[in-house]
Design a protein around this motif. Structure first.
Motif, PDB file in Angstrom:
ATOM      1  N   LYS A   1       0.710 -36.684-115.347  1.00 33.03           N
ATOM      2  CA  LYS A   1       1.229 -37.909-114.730  1.00 33.03           C
ATOM      3  C   LYS A   1       2.506 -37.569-113.981  1.00 33.03           C
ATOM      4  CE  LYS A   1      -0.698 -41.213-117.982  1.00 33.03           C
ATOM      5  NZ  LYS A   1      -0.413 -42.208-119.024  1.00 33.03           N
ATOM      6  N   ILE A   2       2.573 -38.002-112.738  1.00 34.89           N
ATOM      7  CA  ILE A   2       3.729 -37.756-111.888  1.00 34.89           C
ATOM      8  C   ILE A   2       4.227 -39.097-111.357  1.00 34.89           C
ATOM      9  CG2 ILE A   2       4.587 -36.611-109.807  1.00 34.89           C
ATOM     10  CD1 ILE A   2       2.145 -34.647-110.144  1.00 34.89           C
ATOM     11  N   THR A   3       5.475 -39.413-111.640  1.00 32.63           N
ATOM     12  CA  THR A   3       6.081 -40.622-111.091  1.00 32.63           C
ATOM     13  C   THR A   3       6.830 -40.226-109.827  1.00 32.63           C
ATOM     14  OG1 THR A   3       6.277 -41.595-113.291  1.00 32.63           O
ATOM     15  CG2 THR A   3       7.642 -42.553-111.552  1.00 32.63           C
ATOM     16  N   ASP A   4       6.450 -40.838-108.712  1.00 30.22           N
ATOM     17  CA  ASP A   4       7.069 -40.470-107.437  1.00 30.22           C
ATOM     18  C   ASP A   4       8.452 -41.100-107.297  1.00 30.22           C
ATOM     19  OD1 ASP A   4       6.731 -43.137-106.519  1.00 30.22           O
ATOM     20  OD2 ASP A   4       4.825 -42.661-105.520  1.00 30.22           O
ATOM     21  N   ARG A   5       9.095 -40.840-106.168  1.00 26.41           N
ATOM     22  CA  ARG A   5      10.481 -41.291-105.964  1.00 26.41           C
ATOM     23  C   ARG A   5      10.589 -42.798-105.746  1.00 26.41           C
ATOM     24  NH1 ARG A   5      11.406 -35.943-102.494  1.00 26.41           N
ATOM     25  NH2 ARG A   5      12.162 -34.609-104.194  1.00 26.41           N
ATOM     26  N   GLU A   6       9.462 -43.474-105.555  1.00 30.42           N
ATOM     27  CA  GLU A   6       9.462 -44.935-105.440  1.00 30.42           C
ATOM     28  C   GLU A   6       9.204 -45.595-106.798  1.00 30.42           C
ATOM     29  OE1 GLU A   6       7.785 -43.202-102.593  1.00 30.42           O
ATOM     30  OE2 GLU A   6       9.856 -43.437-101.928  1.00 30.42           O
TER      31      GLU A   6
END
Length: 109
Positions: free
Chosen positions: A7-12
């Motif tokens: 899981k990768i949470t982006d900069r937004e």
């Protein structure tokens, strides 16, 4: 061939569950780029040489990561927005042991 889910949470602030191959010698930064989770030219600027910190991320899971190299430690000591759980994505190889890894991309600096 073994694929893992991370899981990768982006900069937004949007979390993406992605599938990463473990048989292509990819690292986390390359996975982020392949899924276009950060604008072109804002991540992996140095090409994955631990020389720019553009791929800095915060590790949210308790996944056991490889030991931090001296180069990675030195780069993080000069980077912005560093936290105790900061790592460089280019230094996290996609291996079967990374199954379930959860990270958040650090703000662009």
């Amino acid at each position: 061939m073994v694929d893992i889910k991370i899981k990768i949470t982006d900069r937004e602030g949007t979390t993406h569950e992605v599938v990463a191959p473990t048989d292509m010698a990819m690292n986390l930064m390359e996975v982020v780029r392949s899924y276009e989770l950060a604008p072109e030219g804002t991540i992996g600027v140095c090409g994955g040489m631990a020389m720019c910190a553009s791929c800095q991320c915060y590790v949210l899971s308790d996944t056991e990561l490889p030991e931090m190299s001296d180069d990675e430690e030195a780069m993080l000591s000069e980077a912005f927005d560093v936290k105790d759980n900061s790592r460089l994505g280019c230094q996290i190889p996609m291996t079967p042991e990374m199954e379930g890894l959860e990270v958040e991309l650090a703000p662009e600096s």
